[in-house]
Design an enzyme around this catalytic site. Structure first.
Site, mmCIF file in Angstrom:
data_model
loop_
_atom_site.group_PDB
_atom_site.id
_atom_site.type_symbol
_atom_site.label_atom_id
_atom_site.label_comp_id
_atom_site.label_asym_id
_atom_site.label_seq_id
_atom_site.Cartn_x
_atom_site.Cartn_y
_atom_site.Cartn_z
ATOM 1 N N PRO A 144 -1.114 4.148 13.826
ATOM 2 C CA PRO A 144 -1.319 5.591 13.648
ATOM 3 C C PRO A 144 -2.588 6.041 14.364
ATOM 4 C CG PRO A 144 -1.897 4.401 11.631
ATOM 5 C CD PRO A 144 -1.524 3.365 12.651
ATOM 6 N N GLY A 145 -2.566 7.274 14.841
ATOM 7 C CA GLY A 145 -3.809 7.907 15.268
ATOM 8 C C GLY A 145 -4.449 8.567 14.061
ATOM 9 N N TYR B 189 -8.174 0.339 17.759
ATOM 10 C CA TYR B 189 -9.352 -0.459 18.124
ATOM 11 C C TYR B 189 -9.047 -1.957 18.168
ATOM 12 C CZ TYR B 189 -10.564 0.113 13.033
ATOM 13 O OH TYR B 189 -10.580 0.173 11.660
ATOM 14 N N GLY C 245 0.825 -1.208 0.000
ATOM 15 C CA GLY C 245 0.000 0.000 0.000
ATOM 16 C C GLY C 245 0.856 1.253 0.000
ATOM 17 N N THR D 286 -0.138 5.086 -1.639
ATOM 18 C CA THR D 286 -1.107 6.090 -1.148
ATOM 19 C C THR D 286 -0.873 6.398 0.327
ATOM 20 O OG1 THR D 286 -2.740 4.452 -0.422
ATOM 21 C CG2 THR D 286 -2.907 5.203 -2.716
HETATM 22 C C1 LIG Z 1 -16.761 7.034 10.197
HETATM 23 C C2 LIG Z 1 -15.793 7.681 11.153
HETATM 24 C C3 LIG Z 1 -14.379 7.647 10.651
HETATM 25 C C4 LIG Z 1 -13.361 7.072 11.712
HETATM 26 C C5 LIG Z 1 -12.183 6.485 10.996
HETATM 27 C C6 LIG Z 1 -11.566 5.344 11.766
HETATM 28 C C7 LIG Z 1 -10.510 4.662 10.955
HETATM 29 C C8 LIG Z 1 -9.904 3.600 11.756
HETATM 30 C C9 LIG Z 1 -8.590 3.098 11.339
HETATM 31 C C10 LIG Z 1 -8.502 2.268 10.137
HETATM 32 C C11 LIG Z 1 -8.361 2.830 8.939
HETATM 33 C C12 LIG Z 1 -8.182 2.014 7.762
HETATM 34 O O1 LIG Z 1 -8.065 0.829 7.708
HETATM 35 S S1 LIG Z 1 -8.100 2.953 6.393
HETATM 36 C C13 LIG Z 1 -7.792 1.918 5.021
HETATM 37 C C14 LIG Z 1 -8.933 2.097 4.095
HETATM 38 N N1 LIG Z 1 -8.460 1.816 2.777
HETATM 39 C C15 LIG Z 1 -9.097 0.937 2.001
HETATM 40 O O2 LIG Z 1 -10.039 0.259 2.386
HETATM 41 C C16 LIG Z 1 -8.575 0.854 0.618
HETATM 42 C C17 LIG Z 1 -8.874 -0.429 -0.008
HETATM 43 N N2 LIG Z 1 -10.359 -0.734 -0.077
HETATM 44 C C18 LIG Z 1 -10.890 -1.498 -1.014
HETATM 45 O O3 LIG Z 1 -10.217 -1.944 -1.894
HETATM 46 C C19 LIG Z 1 -12.359 -1.838 -1.000
HETATM 47 O O4 LIG Z 1 -13.048 -0.749 -0.417
HETATM 48 C C20 LIG Z 1 -12.678 -3.166 -0.260
HETATM 49 C C21 LIG Z 1 -14.092 -3.560 -0.479
HETATM 50 C C22 LIG Z 1 -12.530 -2.958 1.228
HETATM 51 C C23 LIG Z 1 -11.819 -4.314 -0.743
HETATM 52 O O5 LIG Z 1 -11.932 -4.511 -2.124
HETATM 53 P P1 LIG Z 1 -12.354 -5.863 -2.912
HETATM 54 O O6 LIG Z 1 -12.085 -5.551 -4.329
HETATM 55 O O7 LIG Z 1 -11.749 -7.066 -2.367
HETATM 56 O O8 LIG Z 1 -13.836 -5.978 -2.553
HETATM 57 P P2 LIG Z 1 -15.182 -5.830 -3.385
HETATM 58 O O9 LIG Z 1 -15.342 -7.045 -4.244
HETATM 59 O O10 LIG Z 1 -15.286 -4.480 -4.004
HETATM 60 O O11 LIG Z 1 -16.217 -5.915 -2.177
HETATM 61 C C24 LIG Z 1 -16.220 -7.019 -1.277
HETATM 62 C C25 LIG Z 1 -17.448 -6.905 -0.423
HETATM 63 O O12 LIG Z 1 -17.379 -5.733 0.406
HETATM 64 C C26 LIG Z 1 -18.551 -4.942 0.225
HETATM 65 N N3 LIG Z 1 -18.233 -3.535 0.328
HETATM 66 C C27 LIG Z 1 -17.265 -2.873 -0.321
HETATM 67 N N4 LIG Z 1 -17.259 -1.582 0.014
HETATM 68 C C28 LIG Z 1 -18.269 -1.402 0.884
HETATM 69 C C29 LIG Z 1 -18.804 -0.278 1.572
HETATM 70 N N5 LIG Z 1 -18.246 0.934 1.425
HETATM 71 N N6 LIG Z 1 -19.851 -0.470 2.405
HETATM 72 C C30 LIG Z 1 -20.421 -1.705 2.544
HETATM 73 N N7 LIG Z 1 -19.957 -2.807 1.907
HETATM 74 C C31 LIG Z 1 -18.905 -2.660 1.085
HETATM 75 C C32 LIG Z 1 -18.986 -5.275 -1.206
HETATM 76 O O13 LIG Z 1 -20.380 -4.970 -1.381
HETATM 77 C C33 LIG Z 1 -18.709 -6.760 -1.273
HETATM 78 O O14 LIG Z 1 -19.693 -7.512 -0.624
HETATM 79 P P3 LIG Z 1 -20.908 -8.237 -1.458
HETATM 80 O O15 LIG Z 1 -21.723 -7.134 -2.052
HETATM 81 O O16 LIG Z 1 -21.605 -9.034 -0.422
HETATM 82 O O17 LIG Z 1 -20.239 -9.097 -2.513
HETATM 83 N N1 LIG Z 2 -5.592 6.995 8.087
HETATM 84 C C1 LIG Z 2 -5.729 6.785 9.386
HETATM 85 O O1 LIG Z 2 -6.045 7.727 10.106
HETATM 86 C C2 LIG Z 2 -5.501 5.418 9.957
HETATM 87 C C3 LIG Z 2 -4.977 4.386 9.204
HETATM 88 N N2 LIG Z 2 -4.692 3.174 9.800
HETATM 89 C C4 LIG Z 2 -4.000 2.121 9.051
HETATM 90 O O2 LIG Z 2 -2.949 2.713 8.300
HETATM 91 C C5 LIG Z 2 -2.713 1.961 7.118
HETATM 92 C C6 LIG Z 2 -2.764 2.877 5.911
HETATM 93 O O3 LIG Z 2 -4.018 3.504 5.863
HETATM 94 P P1 LIG Z 2 -4.318 4.715 4.873
HETATM 95 O O4 LIG Z 2 -3.064 5.198 4.264
HETATM 96 O O5 LIG Z 2 -5.181 5.657 5.596
HETATM 97 O O6 LIG Z 2 -5.230 3.967 3.775
HETATM 98 P P2 LIG Z 2 -5.232 3.996 2.187
HETATM 99 O O7 LIG Z 2 -6.628 3.661 1.772
HETATM 100 O O8 LIG Z 2 -4.618 5.243 1.631
HETATM 101 O O9 LIG Z 2 -4.244 2.829 1.838
HETATM 102 C C7 LIG Z 2 -4.564 1.497 1.741
HETATM 103 C C8 LIG Z 2 -3.568 0.903 0.767
HETATM 104 O O10 LIG Z 2 -3.691 -0.508 0.766
HETATM 105 C C9 LIG Z 2 -3.586 -0.960 -0.558
HETATM 106 N N3 LIG Z 2 -4.357 -2.207 -0.648
HETATM 107 C C10 LIG Z 2 -5.643 -2.390 -0.281
HETATM 108 N N4 LIG Z 2 -6.018 -3.645 -0.505
HETATM 109 C C11 LIG Z 2 -4.921 -4.287 -1.017
HETATM 110 C C12 LIG Z 2 -4.684 -5.614 -1.453
HETATM 111 N N5 LIG Z 2 -5.659 -6.549 -1.427
HETATM 112 N N6 LIG Z 2 -3.448 -5.942 -1.910
HETATM 113 C C13 LIG Z 2 -2.460 -4.992 -1.962
HETATM 114 N N7 LIG Z 2 -2.645 -3.725 -1.555
HETATM 115 C C14 LIG Z 2 -3.864 -3.371 -1.097
HETATM 116 C C15 LIG Z 2 -4.180 0.135 -1.417
HETATM 117 O O11 LIG Z 2 -3.586 0.168 -2.714
HETATM 118 P P3 LIG Z 2 -4.316 -0.438 -4.021
HETATM 119 O O12 LIG Z 2 -5.713 0.087 -4.032
HETATM 120 O O13 LIG Z 2 -3.449 0.071 -5.144
HETATM 121 O O14 LIG Z 2 -4.256 -1.925 -3.873
HETATM 122 C C16 LIG Z 2 -3.751 1.388 -0.645
HETATM 123 O O15 LIG Z 2 -2.518 1.861 -1.136
HETATM 124 C C17 LIG Z 2 -3.758 0.850 7.103
HETATM 125 O O16 LIG Z 2 -3.191 -0.318 7.650
HETATM 126 C C18 LIG Z 2 -4.832 1.407 8.012
HETATM 127 O O17 LIG Z 2 -5.608 0.397 8.566
HETATM 128 C C19 LIG Z 2 -4.968 2.956 11.117
HETATM 129 C C20 LIG Z 2 -5.525 3.929 11.889
HETATM 130 C C21 LIG Z 2 -5.838 5.246 11.377
#
Ligand SMILES: CCCCCCCCC/C=C/C(=O)SCCNC(=O)CCNC(=O)[C@H](O)C(C)(C)COP(=O)(O)OP(=O)(O)OC[C@H]1O[C@@H](n2cnc3c(N)ncnc32)[C@H](O)[C@@H]1OP(=O)(O)O
Ligand SMILES: NC(=O)C1=CN([C@@H]2O[C@H](COP(=O)(O)OP(=O)(O)OC[C@H]3O[C@@H](n4cnc5c(N)ncnc54)[C@H](OP(=O)(O)O)[C@@H]3O)[C@@H](O)[C@H]2O)C=CC1
Length: 299
Positions: free
Chosen positions: A211-212, A170, A35, A38
């Site tokens: 991270p916070g 969490y 990751g 980003t």
């Molecule tokens: C608030 C206060 C702030 C407070 C903020 C607190 C933050 C706390 C700290 C943590 C922070 C983080 O982790 S931040 C990191 C966040 N970054 C990311 O998530 C980036 C990557 N995300 C992704 O790629 C996608 O969003 C994700 C779905 C998660 C994974 O991708 P995939 O291609 O494998 O999945 P998909 O095939 O698209 O979807 C799989 C299933 O998930 C469901 N799904 C996908 N997105 C969905 C959505 N937004 N809501 C519901 N359901 C969802 C789909 O409908 C599918 O289910 P079915 O319909 O049943 O098939």
């Molecule tokens: N932002 C915040 O305040 C907080 C973040 N965190 C943690 O910090 C980390 C980074 O978060 P943040 O930078 O905010 O999130 P981002 O959404 O910016 O980053 C998530 C990254 O994960 C990559 N990724 C997601 N799914 C896959 C996969 N299946 N295979 C390979 N790469 C994948 C994405 O790249 P691509 O789509 O190209 O695959 C993307 O670069 C995470 O572990 C998150 O849980 C924890 C607490 C707070």
């Protein structure tokens, strides 16, 4: 200090480009960041690059990797920057990524930063089985598969290494509205503790890094919208400010440095004590559905 004097909070971080470790601390070292295209992953990668590291960025989308490669290659002092497309749920592809690392950089990654994760806010009663699986498979299983390959390669070569797994606070408290991610991050924290003991004898250090609130431009729309519901984020933190992504990068470069070699199995929280916050009398409970503006449950 009278009641009209503004409180200072925790002081602002040093400016971008500053670093605590000596220049060249990571010269000749290869750091793999999942990751790394980003957000926080890219910020962590930048701090390693500033100290001379070569980088291997790994994620699923070239549109994330290409701009990051170009930007990170320009960091003063950086070594070569390459990337590999990989879904970290795919163990066979992960093995190919490590082969590619050796081919491109002539060495195994010295440091693995497991930063990639997936997350979206959802009341648990609305979560589909596939939604649960997607988040847990990426966040926990993906972290395990990457770490497993890193460990196996180093054990086979007899070389040392350092693993950092990015978590969330969490993991300790539970995460209402993020049950899948919180469960996965609790698993990540446990994995760190198991592997640090298993692999310490072979010279492999394993730590967690939490991270916070560190806002950045790549935050997902869902998370950004949730945060926007609560104005003035600085005032909601004990530090009276949110974190800067580079503060996570500085912690990561310290944890993987020789100065932190005796720290293993630890999870370091970089959040200005936000997760410890408790009020004597809490605010009234707002159900998660209401917090997320979801309306009544409709099965
Ligand atoms: C608030 C206060 C702030 C407070 C903020 C607190 C933050 C706390 C700290 C943590 C922070 C983080 O982790 S931040 C990191 C966040 N970054 C990311 O998530 C980036 C990557 N995300 C992704 O790629 C996608 O969003 C994700 C779905 C998660 C994974 O991708 P995939 O291609 O494998 O999945 P998909 O095939 O698209 O979807 C799989 C299933 O998930 C469901 N799904 C996908 N997105 C969905 C959505 N937004 N809501 C519901 N359901 C969802 C789909 O409908 C599918 O289910 P079915 O319909 O049943 O098939
Ligand atoms: N932002 C915040 O305040 C907080 C973040 N965190 C943690 O910090 C980390 C980074 O978060 P943040 O930078 O905010 O999130 P981002 O959404 O910016 O980053 C998530 C990254 O994960 C990559 N990724 C997601 N799914 C896959 C996969 N299946 N295979 C390979 N790469 C994948 C994405 O790249 P691509 O789509 O190209 O695959 C993307 O670069 C995470 O572990 C998150 O849980 C924890 C607490 C707070």
């Amino acid at each position: 200090m009278d009641s009209t004097t503004p409180l200072p909070g925790l002081s602002a971080p040093p400016p971008p480009g500053a670093h605590a470790l000596s220049p060249g601390s990571y010269d000749g070292r290869l750091v793999l960041v999942t990751g790394g295209g980003t957000g926080l992953g890219r910020a962590v990668a930048a701090e390693f690059a500033r100290l001379g590291a070569s980088l291997l960025l790994v994620s699923r989308r070239e549109e994330h990797l290409a701009p990051a490669r170009a930007e990170l290659a320009k960091v003063p002092g950086a070594g070569p920057v390459t990337s590999q497309l990989c879904d970290i749920r795919d163990a066979d592809r992960i093995a190919e990524v490590f082969d590619a690392a050796v081919a491109a950089h002539g060495r195994l990654p010295d440091v693995l930063v497991n930063n990639a994760a997936a997350n979206f806010p959802v009341p648990s009663e609305d979560m589909t089985p596939n939604g649960w699986r997607a988040v847990v498979d990426i966040t926990l299983t993906g972290t395990f598969l990457m770490t497993r390959e890193f460990g196996r390669r180093h054990l086979a070569e007899g070389t040392p290494g350092s693993v950092i797994a990015v978590g969330a606070s969490y993991a300790w408290t539970g995460g209402p509205g993020f049950a899948h991610s919180a469960a996965a991050k609790a698993g990540v924290k446990s994995l760190v503790e198991s592997l640090a003991v298993e692999w310490g004898p072979y010279g492999i250090q394993v730590n967690g890094l939490v991270p916070g609130l560190m806002p950045h431009e790549d935050m997902t729309a869902d998370i950004r919208t949730g945060l926007d519901r609560a104005p003035d984020p600085d005032a909601r933190q004990p530090a009276l400010r949110v974190g800067a992504p580079r503060e996570l990068g500085w912690a990561a470069t310290f944890l993987a440095s020789p100065y932190a070699r005796f720290i293993s199995g630890h999870t370091l929280v970089v959040d200005g004590a936000n997760w410890q916050r408790r009020d004597l009398v809490n605010a009234p409970v707002t159900p998660v559905r209401e917090q997320l503006d979801r309306g009544p449950f409709a099965p």
